[in-house]
Design a protein around this motif. Structure first.
Motif, PDB file in Angstrom:
ATOM      1  N   LEU A 245       0.811  -1.217   0.000  1.00 49.06           N
ATOM      2  CA  LEU A 245       0.000   0.000   0.000  1.00 49.06           C
ATOM      3  C   LEU A 245       0.849   1.274   0.000  1.00 49.06           C
ATOM      4  O   LEU A 245       0.322   2.364  -0.196  1.00 49.06           O
ATOM      5  CB  LEU A 245      -0.926   0.014   1.221  1.00 49.06           C
ATOM      6  N   LYS A 248       0.670   3.650  -2.871  1.00 51.20           N
ATOM      7  CA  LYS A 248      -0.583   4.385  -3.027  1.00 51.20           C
ATOM      8  C   LYS A 248      -0.613   5.664  -2.194  1.00 51.20           C
ATOM      9  O   LYS A 248      -1.525   6.476  -2.345  1.00 51.20           O
ATOM     10  CB  LYS A 248      -1.766   3.485  -2.632  1.00 51.20           C
ATOM     11  N   GLN A 250      -0.004   9.344  -1.127  1.00 51.14           N
ATOM     12  CA  GLN A 250       0.157  10.560  -1.918  1.00 51.14           C
ATOM     13  C   GLN A 250       0.508  11.730  -1.002  1.00 51.14           C
ATOM     14  O   GLN A 250      -0.071  11.885   0.074  1.00 51.14           O
ATOM     15  CB  GLN A 250      -1.126  10.885  -2.680  1.00 51.14           C
TER      16      GLN A 250
END
Length: 264
Positions: A245, A248, A250
């Motif tokens: 993860l 992912k 940001q």
């Protein structure tokens, strides 16, 4: 629908082999591409709204000198104002959310002479939880301005340590995780755990100050400041064995300032 993904793999295999699709596959593919386009548009709209919400939560004041005397330090001050009257900045899961300043200063040759708020090789801030810092591969960032709160956990010696999350464990030499006898997540922590709040109170403000040493040779210095947000630290996901993860995550830039300081 698992059957859809099976069909999609078969169609993609046909396309790679250069085979023509039949009429039914073409119709299904056209519908699929339409749905994907609609989903992408909705996700893009949601991202725009999310970024606007984050950026509207605060304002920043940057105090950077335009010029300094040769040999003087560059003194920088950044004031963060919380514009929200309902909760702190950050709010909600304040022990997970990272809101920090990244300050970088370069000389006239482009060499970085100062940096705070940068990331280590694992993508973490250089704080007490950074693996690079713990392993001696990077220096601890003493000037780090991070509004992330921490849980204060008791140690074997009786003092406390800061951590991103809590795990119920026996206070002895064995790291034996046991079922908690208390609904910890319902109360944001078990009885002996407290949260050290580090956010900015509603409508409050906080100032970060930096003092950068200069040399006698550089004619100017370029200052680059970014005010960033991230919903999780990569080290937390690693501790949960959720490394997949991390990609992912940001970083949202809430504000920035670029300035050149002349040396007279």
């Amino acid at each position: 629908d698992p059957n859809f993904y099976v069909w999609q793999e078969k169609v993609q295999a046909k396309q790679k082999e250069g085979k023509k699709l039949n009429r039914l596959d073409k119709r299904k593919m056209k519908r699929y591409n339409k749905l994907v386009k609609k989903s992408q548009d909705l996700l893009a709209m949601a991202k725009r709204k999310r970024v606007n919400l984050l950026r509207n939560a605060s304002t920043q004041e940057y105090n950077i000198p335009k010029a300094i005397e040769r040999g003087d330090d560059i003194n920088i001050a950044v004031t963060i104002h919380n514009k929200i009257n309902g909760h702190s900045l950050p709010g909600g899961f304040n022990t997970e959310r990272q809101v920090w300043l990244h300050v970088q200063v370069k000389d006239d040759k482009g060499k970085v002479v100062y940096e705070s708020g940068d990331l280590d090789s694992g993508g973490d801030l250089r704080d007490s939880k950074s693996l690079d810092v713990l392993q001696g591969k990077a220096e601890f960032d003493h000037d780090l301005f991070n509004l992330q709160s921490k849980f204060k956990l008791k140690t074997i010696a009786g003092n406390e340590r800061g951590d991103h999350f809590f795990v119920p464990r026996d206070i002895d030499n064995f790291a034996f995780v046991r079922p908690a006898a208390f609904p910890a997540f319902s109360f944001n922590g078990p009885p002996p755990v407290r949260t050290q709040k580090n956010g900015i109170p509603p409508l409050g403000e906080r100032t970060a100050e930096y003092s950068i040493e200069t040399t006698d040779s550089s004619q100017y210095y370029d200052v680059d400041i970014k005010f960033n947000f991230r919903n999780f630290a990569p080290i937390v996901l690693r501790q949960f064995d959720a490394d997949a993860l991390i990609t992912k995550l940001q970083i949202v830039e809430l504000g920035s300032k670029n300035s050149r300081v002349s040396v007279e």
